[in-house]
Write an enzyme that holds these catalytic residues in place. Structure first.
Site, PDB file in Angstrom:
ATOM      1  N   LYS A  48      80.957 100.726  40.376  1.00 39.22           N
ATOM      2  CA  LYS A  48      80.644  99.412  39.796  1.00 39.22           C
ATOM      3  C   LYS A  48      81.020  99.402  38.317  1.00 39.22           C
ATOM      4  CE  LYS A  48      76.609  98.665  42.707  1.00 39.22           C
ATOM      5  NZ  LYS A  48      75.189  98.549  42.649  1.00 39.22           N
ATOM      6  N   HIS A  49      82.233  99.801  38.048  1.00 43.63           N
ATOM      7  CA  HIS A  49      82.738  99.746  36.676  1.00 43.63           C
ATOM      8  C   HIS A  49      84.265  99.763  36.695  1.00 43.63           C
ATOM      9  CE1 HIS A  49      82.409 104.269  37.240  1.00 43.63           C
ATOM     10  NE2 HIS A  49      83.662 104.137  36.862  1.00 43.63           N
ATOM     11  N   ALA A  50      84.829  99.475  35.533  1.00 39.59           N
ATOM     12  CA  ALA A  50      86.269  99.646  35.313  1.00 39.59           C
ATOM     13  C   ALA A  50      86.432 100.498  34.057  1.00 39.59           C
ATOM     14  CB  ALA A  50      86.945  98.286  35.131  1.00 39.59           C
TER      15      ALA A  50
END
Ligand code: TYD
Length: 132
Positions: A48-50
Site C-alpha cells: 500500500k505504497h509507491a
C-alpha cells in the site's frame, strides 16, 4: 508498461535448482539492499505504497502471492509463484501484495538504501504526485 517479468538463468541439475544474481548484465540495477518477508498472516494486504525513486526486483522464493500494481490509470494483478522469475517494478507504481500462501517467502532486491522519505503511503498523494 507497469512491470517486467525477468526470467533468471537457472543452474539446474540432478540435485535441484540454483539462481545466482550478480551485479552486471543480468540485472537491471546495482543492488543496495535485500529484504524478505515471510509468515504473513492470511487475508493481510501489505505494501500500500509507491516509491519516488526506488526500483525493486521481487522474487517469490517459496509459495505464492499476488501483487496488485497501479500506475494511477489502471490496475494489474501479477501472480508470483516461481523462484526463477523476478518482478521488476520501477518508481511511481502503487503496489499492494496479498493472497500469501502459508509457505510464502518474498525476497526483495532494492536499488536504494531504506529511506522513509522515498515512500508515498497515501493513495491520493500518489495520484497528485504522478500528475505533476
Ligand atoms: P513496510 O515498508 O511498511 O512493509 P510492507 O510495505 O511490506 O507492508 O515496512 C515494515 C517495517 O519495516 C517498517 O517499520 C519499516 C521497516 N523497514 C526497514 O526498517 N527497512 C527496510 O528495508 C524495509 C523494507 C522496512
Amino acid at each position: 508498461m507497469m512491470y517486467e517479468l525477468i526470467d533468471f538463468k537457472t543452474h539446474g541439475d540432478y540435485q535441484g535448482s540454483l539462481v545466482a544474481l550478480e551485479k552486471g548484465e543480468d540485472f537491471p540495477f546495482d543492488i543496495k539492499r535485500v529484504y524478505y518477508i515471510w509468515g504473513t498472516k492470511q487475508n493481510v494486504v501489505r505494501g500500500k505504497h509507491a516509491h519516488r525513486k526506488l526500483e525493486q526486483v521481487i522474487v517469490c522464493t517459496s509459495g505464492s502471492c499476488d501483487f496488485i500494481l497501479d500506475d494511477g490509470k489502471e490496475r494489474q494483478t501479477v501472480h508470483l509463484d516461481n523462484p526463477a522469475q523476478g518482478l521488476y517494478i520501477k518508481h511511481n507504481i502503487w503496489r499492494e501484495f496479498t493472497n500469501f500462501s502459508q509457505d510464502c517467502v518474498v525476497m526483495v532486491l532494492a536499488s536504494e538504501h531504506y529511506d522513509e522519505a522515498d515512500y508515498i503511503r497515501n493513495y491520493d498523494e500518489f495520484k497528485k504526485e504522478i500528475s505533476k
